[in-house]
Design a protein around this motif. Structure first.
Motif, PDB file in Angstrom:
ATOM      1  N   GLU A   2     -89.945 -15.563  13.034  1.00  0.00           N
ATOM      2  CA  GLU A   2     -89.934 -16.829  12.696  1.00  0.00           C
ATOM      3  C   GLU A   2     -91.195 -17.253  12.359  1.00  0.00           C
ATOM      4  O   GLU A   2     -91.393 -18.077  11.396  1.00  0.00           O
ATOM      5  CB  GLU A   2     -89.473 -17.594  14.015  1.00  0.00           C
ATOM      6  N   ASP A   3     -92.373 -17.052  13.156  1.00  0.00           N
ATOM      7  CA  ASP A   3     -93.664 -17.427  12.512  1.00  0.00           C
ATOM      8  C   ASP A   3     -93.781 -16.670  11.055  1.00  0.00           C
ATOM      9  O   ASP A   3     -94.359 -17.443  10.321  1.00  0.00           O
ATOM     10  CB  ASP A   3     -94.660 -17.022  13.704  1.00  0.00           C
ATOM     11  N   ASP A   4     -93.493 -15.468  10.980  1.00  0.00           N
ATOM     12  CA  ASP A   4     -93.566 -14.822   9.653  1.00  0.00           C
ATOM     13  C   ASP A   4     -93.008 -15.580   8.526  1.00  0.00           C
ATOM     14  O   ASP A   4     -93.525 -15.812   7.279  1.00  0.00           O
ATOM     15  CB  ASP A   4     -93.153 -13.546   9.542  1.00  0.00           C
ATOM     16  N   ARG A   6     -92.193 -18.788   8.345  1.00  0.00           N
ATOM     17  CA  ARG A   6     -92.663 -20.171   8.164  1.00  0.00           C
ATOM     18  C   ARG A   6     -93.919 -20.052   7.273  1.00  0.00           C
ATOM     19  O   ARG A   6     -94.022 -20.769   6.416  1.00  0.00           O
ATOM     20  CB  ARG A   6     -92.963 -20.932   9.594  1.00  0.00           C
ATOM     21  N   GLU A   7     -94.827 -18.923   7.767  1.00  0.00           N
ATOM     22  CA  GLU A   7     -96.087 -18.749   7.055  1.00  0.00           C
ATOM     23  C   GLU A   7     -95.584 -18.352   5.630  1.00  0.00           C
ATOM     24  O   GLU A   7     -96.588 -18.912   4.704  1.00  0.00           O
ATOM     25  CB  GLU A   7     -97.000 -17.905   7.564  1.00  0.00           C
ATOM     26  N   LYS A  10     -94.479 -21.155   3.533  1.00  0.00           N
ATOM     27  CA  LYS A  10     -95.496 -22.183   3.084  1.00  0.00           C
ATOM     28  C   LYS A  10     -96.399 -21.502   1.975  1.00  0.00           C
ATOM     29  O   LYS A  10     -96.479 -22.370   1.246  1.00  0.00           O
ATOM     30  CB  LYS A  10     -96.651 -22.653   4.273  1.00  0.00           C
ATOM     31  N   TYR A 156    -100.800 -13.528   1.602  1.00  0.00           N
ATOM     32  CA  TYR A 156    -100.201 -13.484   3.184  1.00  0.00           C
ATOM     33  C   TYR A 156     -99.532 -11.830   3.079  1.00  0.00           C
ATOM     34  O   TYR A 156     -98.875 -11.614   2.291  1.00  0.00           O
ATOM     35  CB  TYR A 156     -99.288 -14.475   3.424  1.00  0.00           C
ATOM     36  N   TYR A 160     -93.746  -8.833  10.053  1.00  0.00           N
ATOM     37  CA  TYR A 160     -92.264  -8.106  10.247  1.00  0.00           C
ATOM     38  C   TYR A 160     -92.282  -6.842   9.760  1.00  0.00           C
ATOM     39  O   TYR A 160     -92.304  -6.667   8.659  1.00  0.00           O
ATOM     40  CB  TYR A 160     -91.270  -9.159  10.051  1.00  0.00           C
TER      41      TYR A 160
END
Length: 187
Positions: A2-4, A6-7, A10, A156, A160
């Motif tokens: 999930e964090d991956d 979102r970033e 973005k 980035y 994952y």
């Protein structure tokens, strides 16, 4: 994951370039509608802009937004494909011009892999997907094989699946004309 997601979304929305896992090999990606971002991918790969790159979509029902005329056989090919399938369509539209081949065609693959699927849905646009290597060098089949030059050049690097050692392969590629005739370019 999930964090991956979102970033990565973005970064893509801001016009950045990411390194991410796909349904085939690891890819360098950006918003496929952003010409400046696409130009950066060409620079990172040290690849001539005359060599088109493919894009990922999350749903075949969105094809008509990016291709003038989608032959009916395309939907059949997508449905029966047992491995990832890239189809090159004539007369692309609504994509960065520098992404397309000289004849105006574009390669599009409908992804079924969890991360790239959710990435496309989150961005709500197609995502460039080109192998994570310098042009002319072998395509890496695992994250560990990607050069530091590539890893350091993107904005980035997705975490994952970095530890996944499963060897992967590129997709099959078919060139599909508006008349429904097709030619297998890579099986």
């Amino acid at each position: 994951m999930e964090d991956d997601l979102r970033e990565a979304i973005k970064i893509l929305k801001a016009g950045g370039v990411i390194l991410y896992p796909t349904d085939t090999i690891w890819g360098i990606g950006c918003d496929a509608t952003n010409e400046a971002a696409v130009a950066r991918v060409y620079d990172i790969k040290q690849r001539a802009e005359s060599k088109a790159m493919l894009v990922l979509l999350d749903d075949e029902n969105r094809l008509e937004r990016y291709v003038d005329e989608v032959p009916e056989v395309a939907y059949n090919l997508i449905e029966v494909a047992v491995k990832p399938l890239t189809i090159i369509y004539d007369r692309a539209r609504n994509l960065a011009r520098n992404l397309l081949a000289d004849d105006g065609s574009v390669g599009i693959r409908i992804t079924r892999e969890a991360f790239s699927l959710r990435l496309c849905r989150g961005l709500r646009r197609p995502i460039v997907s080109t192998s994570a290597n310098i042009s002319g060098q072998p395509s890496p089949t695992t994250f560990d094989q990607i050069s530091d030059d590539i890893k350091n050049a993107v904005d980035y690097v997705v975490k994952y699946r970095q530890d996944d050692r499963t060897e992967s392969a590129p997709s099959s590629v078919i060139k599909l004309g508006s008349d429904g005739c097709f030619k297998i370019l890579r099986n």
